[in-house]
Write an enzyme that holds these catalytic residues in place. Structure first.
Site, short mmCIF file in Angstrom:
data_model
loop_
_atom_site.label_atom_id
_atom_site.label_comp_id
_atom_site.label_asym_id
_atom_site.label_seq_id
_atom_site.Cartn_x
_atom_site.Cartn_y
_atom_site.Cartn_z
N SER A 14 0.87 -1.18 0.00
CA SER A 14 0.00 0.00 0.00
C SER A 14 0.90 1.22 0.00
O SER A 14 2.02 1.18 0.54
CB SER A 14 -0.86 0.01 1.27
OG SER A 14 -1.43 1.29 1.46
N TYR A 64 -0.80 -0.67 10.23
CA TYR A 64 -1.07 -1.12 8.85
C TYR A 64 0.07 -0.67 7.94
O TYR A 64 0.58 -1.47 7.14
CB TYR A 64 -2.41 -0.54 8.39
CG TYR A 64 -2.74 -0.82 6.94
CD1 TYR A 64 -3.22 -2.07 6.53
CD2 TYR A 64 -2.60 0.18 5.96
CE1 TYR A 64 -3.53 -2.32 5.20
CE2 TYR A 64 -2.91 -0.07 4.63
CZ TYR A 64 -3.38 -1.31 4.25
OH TYR A 64 -3.68 -1.56 2.93
P1 NAP Z 1 -11.38 -6.12 0.89
O1 NAP Z 1 -12.33 -5.52 -0.10
O2 NAP Z 1 -11.59 -5.84 2.33
O3 NAP Z 1 -11.37 -7.71 0.62
C1 NAP Z 1 -10.61 -8.50 1.50
C2 NAP Z 1 -10.51 -9.91 0.96
O4 NAP Z 1 -9.62 -10.62 1.84
C3 NAP Z 1 -11.84 -10.65 0.97
O5 NAP Z 1 -11.87 -11.51 -0.13
C4 NAP Z 1 -11.78 -11.45 2.28
O6 NAP Z 1 -12.50 -12.68 2.25
C5 NAP Z 1 -10.29 -11.76 2.33
N1 NAP Z 1 -9.81 -12.06 3.68
C6 NAP Z 1 -9.88 -11.30 4.78
N2 NAP Z 1 -9.35 -11.96 5.83
C7 NAP Z 1 -8.96 -13.17 5.36
C8 NAP Z 1 -8.37 -14.32 5.94
N3 NAP Z 1 -8.05 -14.34 7.26
N4 NAP Z 1 -8.13 -15.39 5.16
C9 NAP Z 1 -8.45 -15.39 3.83
N5 NAP Z 1 -9.00 -14.32 3.23
C10 NAP Z 1 -9.25 -13.24 4.00
O7 NAP Z 1 -9.87 -5.69 0.54
P2 NAP Z 1 -9.25 -4.90 -0.72
O8 NAP Z 1 -9.50 -3.47 -0.55
O9 NAP Z 1 -9.61 -5.58 -1.97
O10 NAP Z 1 -7.68 -5.09 -0.42
C11 NAP Z 1 -6.90 -6.13 -0.98
C12 NAP Z 1 -5.44 -5.86 -0.67
O11 NAP Z 1 -5.07 -4.57 -1.19
C13 NAP Z 1 -5.12 -5.82 0.83
O12 NAP Z 1 -3.87 -6.42 1.06
C14 NAP Z 1 -5.06 -4.32 1.13
O13 NAP Z 1 -4.24 -4.03 2.24
C15 NAP Z 1 -4.48 -3.80 -0.16
N6 NAP Z 1 -4.76 -2.37 -0.37
C16 NAP Z 1 -6.05 -1.93 -0.49
C17 NAP Z 1 -6.27 -0.58 -0.67
C18 NAP Z 1 -7.66 0.01 -0.80
O14 NAP Z 1 -7.81 1.25 -0.73
N7 NAP Z 1 -8.69 -0.79 -0.99
C19 NAP Z 1 -5.21 0.32 -0.70
C20 NAP Z 1 -3.91 -0.18 -0.57
C21 NAP Z 1 -3.71 -1.51 -0.40
P3 NAP Z 1 -14.08 -12.75 2.74
O15 NAP Z 1 -14.87 -12.06 1.65
O16 NAP Z 1 -14.36 -14.21 2.80
O17 NAP Z 1 -14.13 -12.05 4.04
#
Ligand code: NAP
Length: 251
Positions: free
Chosen positions: A146, A160
């Protein structure tokens, strides 16, 4: 035979968008999820309906035995399709906005377990299958960091940001360690992306409120991040390893 990619946390958000795009690029996709089975199955159904190959796998990737079971199941279920050649370490969490002097030990432990230890263990399991040192045929690992790793997350979630700093270092070090073993390791660093992660940290309106203040005047989409992830997965990026790519709209 098709290459197989395992994407952690692919039931929604960036992981789901990556699963759909990877399938369009000829990857057979292992869609991991923690709790939302119907959403994961929705991703699988969409891929299969468009002529691709995919299967959903439940596993809590913050639990070592779940990770080991996950990799074993993926290997077994996709044995007739092809070898594991891709890993996207996507699953990650945020927490409620807090200062460091308010953190509980349990909060820090959960953050580091999920965002640092889990991707490291997944890298280990992937290398045991992909690295030529272990009889594999090579592969590509993409880690999700991130921009918080360079911004620091002050006043919001320093834990984080620190966990994502570890992902940057993991990428650089592991890329060098396995460069001669057919495995490339790269990292995508998103800025503010419109997914449900913000609501899970108690800020459901974050994208609507803060998005317009971004340099491009908006938050990014999961699909825009997926484009970068899949480029790293594919051989199009064959001379990239140890690379960290910001997908952050100049943030
Ligand atoms: P999200 O919408 O919250 O989705 C999270 C995903 O991770 C879901 O599929 C969830 O599964 C799964 N998950 C959560 N805990 C888990 C566990 N213990 N075991 C297996 N799966 C698990 O997240 P996102 O925004 O797409 O983010 C994805 C990545 O990008 C993360 O690493 C995040 O830090 C990074 N990121 C995101 C942003 C942003 O602004 N969105 C910015 C920078 C970096 P369930 O549906 O089954 O709960």
């Amino acid at each position: 035979m098709n290459p197989v990619v395992l994407i952690t946390g692919a039931s929604r958000g960036i992981g789901a968008a990556t699963a759909l795009l990877a399938a369009q690029n000829g990857w057979a996709v292992a869609v991991n999820y923690a709790t939302q089975a119907s959403k994961a199955q929705g991703v699988v159904d969409h891929i299969v309906a468009h002529g691709g190959q995919a299967k959903a796998f439940q596993a809590d990737v913050s639990v070592e035995s779940d990770i080991q079971r996950l990799f074993a199941e993926v290997e077994r279920e996709f044995a007739h399709i092809g070898p594991l050649r891709g890993l996207v370490n996507n699953a990650g969490i945020v927490d409620q906005v807090q200062r460091v002097d308010e953190y509980s030990f349990e909060r820090i432990e959960r953050m580091m377990l999920m965002n640092v230890i889990s991707p490291l263990v997944c890298c280990k399991e992937a290398l045991l299958r992909m690295s030529t040192r272990h009889g594999g045929t090579g592969g590509s690992i993409v880690n999700l960091s991130s921009v918080a790793s360079r911004l620091g997350g002050a006043g919001q979630y320093v834990d984080y940001a620190a966990s994502k700093g570890a992902i940057d270092s993991l990428t650089i070090g592991l890329a060098k360690e396995v460069a001669g073993e057919g495995v490339r390791v790269n990292c995508v660093r998103p800025g503010m992306i419109d997914t449900e992660i913000h609501a899970s940290g108690g800020l459901p309106n974050r994208v609507r409120e803060v998005g317009p203040q971004m340099p491009l005047g908006r938050a990014g989409s999961a699909q825009e991040v997926a484009q970068a992830i899949v480029w790293f997965l594919n051989e199009d990026s064959s001379y990239c390893t140890g690379s960290i790519l910001d997908v952050s709209g100049a943030r």
